[in-house]
Design an enzyme around this catalytic site. Structure first.
Site, PDB file in Angstrom:
ATOM      1  N   LYS A   1      36.839 -28.333 -25.466  1.00  0.00           N
ATOM      2  CA  LYS A   1      37.573 -27.054 -25.507  1.00  0.00           C
ATOM      3  C   LYS A   1      38.801 -27.039 -24.583  1.00  0.00           C
ATOM      4  O   LYS A   1      39.799 -26.405 -24.892  1.00  0.00           O
ATOM      5  CB  LYS A   1      36.648 -25.890 -25.139  1.00  0.00           C
ATOM      6  CG  LYS A   1      35.564 -25.628 -26.177  1.00  0.00           C
ATOM      7  CD  LYS A   1      34.720 -24.436 -25.788  1.00  0.00           C
ATOM      8  CE  LYS A   1      33.458 -24.356 -26.602  1.00  0.00           C
ATOM      9  NZ  LYS A   1      32.622 -23.203 -26.245  1.00  0.00           N
TER      10      LYS A   1
ATOM     11  N   SER B   1      25.197 -28.520 -34.744  1.00  0.00           N
ATOM     12  CA  SER B   1      26.004 -27.297 -34.864  1.00  0.00           C
ATOM     13  C   SER B   1      25.565 -26.418 -36.046  1.00  0.00           C
ATOM     14  O   SER B   1      25.376 -26.910 -37.168  1.00  0.00           O
ATOM     15  CB  SER B   1      27.481 -27.658 -35.033  1.00  0.00           C
ATOM     16  OG  SER B   1      28.216 -26.473 -35.284  1.00  0.00           O
TER      17      SER B   1
ATOM     18  N   SER C   1      27.519 -23.942 -36.985  1.00  0.00           N
ATOM     19  CA  SER C   1      28.761 -23.328 -37.474  1.00  0.00           C
ATOM     20  C   SER C   1      28.983 -23.484 -38.982  1.00  0.00           C
ATOM     21  O   SER C   1      29.386 -22.516 -39.638  1.00  0.00           O
ATOM     22  CB  SER C   1      29.969 -23.872 -36.702  1.00  0.00           C
ATOM     23  OG  SER C   1      29.883 -23.455 -35.362  1.00  0.00           O
TER      24      SER C   1
ATOM     25  N   ALA D   1      30.349 -20.897 -12.376  1.00  0.00           N
ATOM     26  CA  ALA D   1      31.794 -20.653 -12.310  1.00  0.00           C
ATOM     27  C   ALA D   1      32.548 -21.787 -12.987  1.00  0.00           C
ATOM     28  O   ALA D   1      33.630 -22.182 -12.553  1.00  0.00           O
ATOM     29  CB  ALA D   1      32.231 -20.489 -10.858  1.00  0.00           C
TER      30      ALA D   1
HETATM   31  P1  ATR Z   1      30.614 -25.308 -18.631  1.00  0.00           P
HETATM   32  O1  ATR Z   1      31.866 -25.632 -19.358  1.00  0.00           O
HETATM   33  O2  ATR Z   1      29.364 -25.340 -19.468  1.00  0.00           O
HETATM   34  O3  ATR Z   1      30.708 -24.058 -17.802  1.00  0.00           O
HETATM   35  P2  ATR Z   1      31.030 -26.831 -16.251  1.00  0.00           P
HETATM   36  O4  ATR Z   1      32.454 -26.405 -16.234  1.00  0.00           O
HETATM   37  O5  ATR Z   1      30.696 -28.261 -15.937  1.00  0.00           O
HETATM   38  O6  ATR Z   1      30.374 -26.574 -17.646  1.00  0.00           O
HETATM   39  O7  ATR Z   1      30.219 -25.878 -15.278  1.00  0.00           O
HETATM   40  C1  ATR Z   1      28.842 -25.957 -15.102  1.00  0.00           C
HETATM   41  C2  ATR Z   1      28.398 -24.802 -14.210  1.00  0.00           C
HETATM   42  O8  ATR Z   1      26.977 -24.826 -14.094  1.00  0.00           O
HETATM   43  C3  ATR Z   1      28.946 -24.887 -12.799  1.00  0.00           C
HETATM   44  O9  ATR Z   1      29.155 -23.580 -12.321  1.00  0.00           O
HETATM   45  C4  ATR Z   1      27.793 -25.587 -12.049  1.00  0.00           C
HETATM   46  O10 ATR Z   1      27.768 -25.328 -10.653  1.00  0.00           O
HETATM   47  P3  ATR Z   1      28.708 -26.206  -9.660  1.00  0.00           P
HETATM   48  O11 ATR Z   1      30.091 -25.674  -9.809  1.00  0.00           O
HETATM   49  O12 ATR Z   1      28.121 -25.965  -8.323  1.00  0.00           O
HETATM   50  O13 ATR Z   1      28.564 -27.638 -10.131  1.00  0.00           O
HETATM   51  C5  ATR Z   1      26.615 -24.923 -12.708  1.00  0.00           C
HETATM   52  N1  ATR Z   1      25.349 -25.666 -12.588  1.00  0.00           N
HETATM   53  C6  ATR Z   1      24.999 -26.790 -13.247  1.00  0.00           C
HETATM   54  N2  ATR Z   1      23.744 -27.159 -12.926  1.00  0.00           N
HETATM   55  C7  ATR Z   1      23.278 -26.251 -12.036  1.00  0.00           C
HETATM   56  C8  ATR Z   1      22.044 -26.067 -11.340  1.00  0.00           C
HETATM   57  N3  ATR Z   1      21.025 -26.917 -11.480  1.00  0.00           N
HETATM   58  N4  ATR Z   1      21.921 -24.998 -10.512  1.00  0.00           N
HETATM   59  C9  ATR Z   1      22.957 -24.132 -10.363  1.00  0.00           C
HETATM   60  N5  ATR Z   1      24.142 -24.241 -10.999  1.00  0.00           N
HETATM   61  C10 ATR Z   1      24.306 -25.287 -11.827  1.00  0.00           C
END
Ligand code: ATR
Length: 270
Positions: free
Chosen positions: A65, A14, A16, A127
């Site tokens: 978070k 970090s 921060s 998302a």
């Molecule tokens: P964060 O808090 O970092 O947003 P998260 O809530 O686990 O972590 O969300 C990860 C996001 O990255 C999700 O939108 C995930 O897509 P899915 O909802 O389909 O799982 C996306 N993601 C992770 N790896 C990916 C990849 N290789 N290609 C496309 N989207 C990916």
């Protein structure tokens, strides 16, 4: 001593403490800001111990978070819509929760990168929690519309629906994003952590500002953007500094200068 910290797992990397030390110096504030590594199943104990030790506030980073949200007595609207908290202020036993991630992104785009968001077409990839944290502050800047594209389409549809009262936001599957260019593309997926790039049509990057919320010299998304004629490409170091500045203001009532801090971090992290 004014006690502050960042709690996360991992937390060693970090920046921060360095950032807040520089902000405190600007206003001659004497404070301590340390890193606290909480066990994955021990966030709330770590947070409560720190509060009992006389802490006045702390930041929360990955993966706590959302868990931090449950500790809060009073939320800001940003924290409420994000469903997650990255900054807690302790005052007379009350815990105030804020989420400065989205404000940090907006301030980096508008002030450091001189981009106006008003009237722009924005594409957000992902998302998850990161997208949920940035949607309200972006929508408050009145873009033309925000497209949220996710590998799992149901999640982007749901998120878009939840935020529709704040502006024009539509959910899509990643595979529905065709080559029509947009003004700004924000990578809010965690794909970079696995060294991957979300699969979308390359033509969409042409002429766009491509912004990765992760920071680092060259993420797979940044490389993809450079190879596909992006107008400009940036990582999220500016957002990191700006979200810290907003957290600092939330605690101390004073907004610090960020330009020199960002410049010095850029020199040491590049
Ligand atoms: P964060 O808090 O970092 O947003 P998260 O809530 O686990 O972590 O969300 C990860 C996001 O990255 C999700 O939108 C995930 O897509 P899915 O909802 O389909 O799982 C996306 N993601 C992770 N790896 C990916 C990849 N290789 N290609 C496309 N989207 C990916």
């Amino acid at each position: 001593m004014n006690k502050y910290a960042v709690i996360g797992n991992p937390v060693d990397h970090s920046l921060s403490p360095t950032i807040h030390a520089q902000f405190a110096k600007q206003i001659g504030l004497s404070m301590s800001y340390k890193k606290i590594l909480a066990p994955l199943d021990g966030f709330s104990v770590a947070a409560k111990n720190f509060i009992s030790s006389g802490a006045l506030g702390f930041n929360i980073t990955v993966p706590f978070k959302v868990e931090a949200y449950d500790l809060i007595d009073e939320y800001t609207l940003n924290a409420k819509t994000a469903g997650a908290v990255n900054t807690i202020k302790v005052e007379n036993g009350t815990l105030y929760g804020e989420n400065t991630d989205g404000i940090g992104l907006v301030n980096d785009l508008c002030n450091n990168l001189q981009q106006s968001i008003k009237g722009k077409d924005i594409l957000i990839l992902g998302a998850g929690g990161a997208t949920q944290g940035i949607l309200l502050p972006l929508l408050e800047c009145q873009p033309e519309r925000i497209l949220v594209a996710n590998r799992t389409k149901t999640k982007s549809l749901k998120l878009a629906n939840n935020f529709s009262e704040y502006g024009k936001v539509c959910g899509f599957g990643l595979d529905q994003i065709k080559a029509k260019p947009v003004d700004i593309i924000i990578n809010a997926t965690s794909a970079s952590l696995d060294g991957k790039m979300p699969e979308i049509a390359p033509g969409v990057a042409a002429g766009a500002l491509c912004y990765d919320l992760m920071y680092g010299k060259q993420t797979p998304f940044m490389q993809w953007a450079r190879e596909n004629s992006a107008l400009a490409v940036t990582d999220g170091l500016g957002m990191l500094v700006e979200q810290a500045a907003s957290a600092f203001a939330f605690w101390h009532g004073k907004t610090p200068e960020t330009k020199e801090v960002l410049k010095s971090l850029r020199e040491t992290t590049d």
